[in-house]
Design a protein around this motif. Structure first.
Motif, PDB file in Angstrom:
ATOM      1  N   UNK A  41     -38.874 -39.451 -14.874  1.00  0.00           N
ATOM      2  CA  UNK A  41     -39.032 -39.941 -16.240  1.00  0.00           C
ATOM      3  C   UNK A  41     -40.504 -40.143 -16.582  1.00  0.00           C
ATOM      4  N   UNK A  42     -41.259 -40.735 -15.661  1.00  0.00           N
ATOM      5  CA  UNK A  42     -42.698 -40.925 -15.885  1.00  0.00           C
ATOM      6  C   UNK A  42     -43.392 -39.573 -16.028  1.00  0.00           C
ATOM      7  N   UNK A  43     -43.040 -38.650 -15.157  1.00  0.00           N
ATOM      8  CA  UNK A  43     -43.657 -37.326 -15.198  1.00  0.00           C
ATOM      9  C   UNK A  43     -43.345 -36.612 -16.507  1.00  0.00           C
ATOM     10  N   UNK A  44     -42.122 -36.726 -16.989  1.00  0.00           N
ATOM     11  CA  UNK A  44     -41.737 -36.051 -18.235  1.00  0.00           C
ATOM     12  C   UNK A  44     -42.551 -36.555 -19.416  1.00  0.00           C
ATOM     13  N   UNK A  45     -42.776 -37.869 -19.477  1.00  0.00           N
ATOM     14  CA  UNK A  45     -43.572 -38.422 -20.576  1.00  0.00           C
ATOM     15  C   UNK A  45     -45.009 -37.917 -20.501  1.00  0.00           C
ATOM     16  N   UNK A  70     -49.070 -25.109 -12.093  1.00  0.00           N
ATOM     17  CA  UNK A  70     -48.005 -24.685 -11.189  1.00  0.00           C
ATOM     18  C   UNK A  70     -46.799 -25.605 -11.218  1.00  0.00           C
ATOM     19  N   UNK A  71     -46.865 -26.654 -12.041  1.00  0.00           N
ATOM     20  CA  UNK A  71     -45.786 -27.649 -12.115  1.00  0.00           C
ATOM     21  C   UNK A  71     -44.881 -27.350 -13.300  1.00  0.00           C
ATOM     22  N   UNK A  72     -43.566 -27.370 -13.070  1.00  0.00           N
ATOM     23  CA  UNK A  72     -42.594 -27.136 -14.146  1.00  0.00           C
ATOM     24  C   UNK A  72     -41.475 -28.162 -14.050  1.00  0.00           C
ATOM     25  N   UNK A  73     -41.057 -28.679 -15.212  1.00  0.00           N
ATOM     26  CA  UNK A  73     -39.967 -29.647 -15.290  1.00  0.00           C
ATOM     27  C   UNK A  73     -38.982 -29.168 -16.341  1.00  0.00           C
ATOM     28  N   UNK A  74     -37.756 -28.912 -15.917  1.00  0.00           N
ATOM     29  CA  UNK A  74     -36.694 -28.464 -16.822  1.00  0.00           C
ATOM     30  C   UNK A  74     -35.947 -29.698 -17.322  1.00  0.00           C
ATOM     31  N   UNK A  90     -41.463 -46.188 -22.915  1.00  0.00           N
ATOM     32  CA  UNK A  90     -40.600 -45.007 -22.955  1.00  0.00           C
ATOM     33  C   UNK A  90     -39.755 -44.858 -21.695  1.00  0.00           C
ATOM     34  N   UNK A  91     -40.190 -45.463 -20.600  1.00  0.00           N
ATOM     35  CA  UNK A  91     -39.506 -45.275 -19.316  1.00  0.00           C
ATOM     36  C   UNK A  91     -38.522 -46.400 -19.005  1.00  0.00           C
ATOM     37  N   UNK A  92     -38.846 -47.628 -19.426  1.00  0.00           N
ATOM     38  CA  UNK A  92     -38.026 -48.785 -19.076  1.00  0.00           C
ATOM     39  C   UNK A  92     -37.317 -49.344 -20.297  1.00  0.00           C
ATOM     40  N   UNK A  93     -36.027 -49.675 -20.143  1.00  0.00           N
ATOM     41  CA  UNK A  93     -35.261 -50.317 -21.192  1.00  0.00           C
ATOM     42  C   UNK A  93     -35.288 -51.829 -21.035  1.00  0.00           C
ATOM     43  N   UNK A  94     -34.706 -52.547 -22.018  1.00  0.00           N
ATOM     44  CA  UNK A  94     -34.704 -54.002 -21.986  1.00  0.00           C
ATOM     45  C   UNK A  94     -33.948 -54.553 -20.783  1.00  0.00           C
ATOM     46  N   UNK A  95     -32.887 -53.868 -20.357  1.00  0.00           N
ATOM     47  CA  UNK A  95     -32.048 -54.365 -19.272  1.00  0.00           C
ATOM     48  C   UNK A  95     -32.544 -53.973 -17.886  1.00  0.00           C
TER      49      UNK A  95
END
Length: 221
Positions: free
Chosen positions: A156-160, A131-135, A177-182
């Motif tokens: 972002x976490x959910x999308x991965x 029942x969950x959808x992410x566009x 995948x979620x966090x960058x260096x900065x």
């Protein structure tokens, strides 16, 4: 999802990184071709945005090294060169898309979304788990047909996880995948976002399970 921007024009790079982060993506910036090639091969990027006219090691050589190492990470070339020969060279070296400068921000963002989807083997913009959808085009999330309010990092976490539904996503891969260096990230940040998602997905949504010693898995539904 995490993007590497390789661009020596500081003002343009700041704009691109800001645009990507507003879209809910983690973004790193590099100006040096040598460093960019190493990063592209060592970090779990969903996309490399690559300027051809870099000082020193050219974008063409960065692209050649990425493909020679066997990496299939999508590469979107940015360039002010409009010669057909340059476009052909880039595509033949393994680029996935080409965008001529100057370009509209909306087109850049649309091409980024399209390349990330293709890189995941999921060209359709909408991810579903029961029942969950992410566009991924609009960022909208619905559960049982009703809007679900999520913060940027939660989405972002959910999308991965949804892109790998039914599969275990290692914790370090998810963080990468979620966090960058900065990004300023607390030691337990990932666990906090997963806990928030679990709470918001109940009772109608799929379960996010912790696979001890391995990572997280969202039920495919």
């Amino acid at each position: 999802m995490r993007v590497l921007v390789v661009e020596d024009d500081a003002a343009l790079a700041r704009g691109l990184v800001a645009s990507l982060r507003l879209a809910g993506l983690a973004a790193d910036h590099e100006t040096d071709g040598e460093s960019a090639a190493r990063l592209a091969l060592s970090e779990p990027y969903s996309l490399v945005v690559l300027d051809i006219g870099l000082p020193g090691l050219s974008g063409f050589e960065v692209l050649r090294r990425i493909r020679a190492a066997g990496s299939a990470v999508p590469v979107l070339i940015l360039t002010a060169r409009d010669a057909v020969a340059d476009r052909v060279r880039g595509l033949d070296l393994g680029a996935d898309d080409y965008l001529l400068k100057p370009f509209a921000p909306a087109e850049f963002e649309a091409r980024v979304r399209a390349q990330i989807r293709r890189g995941q083997g999921q060209p359709h913009p909408v991810l579903t788990c029961g029942a969950l959808a992410l566009d991924r085009a609009t960022g909208a999330v619905t559960l049982a047909g009703e809007p679900l309010a999520l913060r940027r990092r939660e989405r972002a976490v959910l999308a991965v996880l949804m892109a790998k539904a039914g599969q275990v996503v290692p914790k370090d891969r998810l963080s990468g995948e979620v966090f960058g260096f900065d990004d300023e990230v607390a030691p337990n940040a990932l666990e906090l976002y997963v806990a928030r998602l679990r709470k918001k997905l109940q009772p109608a949504g799929p379960e996010i399970r912790t696979i001890r010693g391995l990572g997280y898995l969202i039920d495919a539904g």
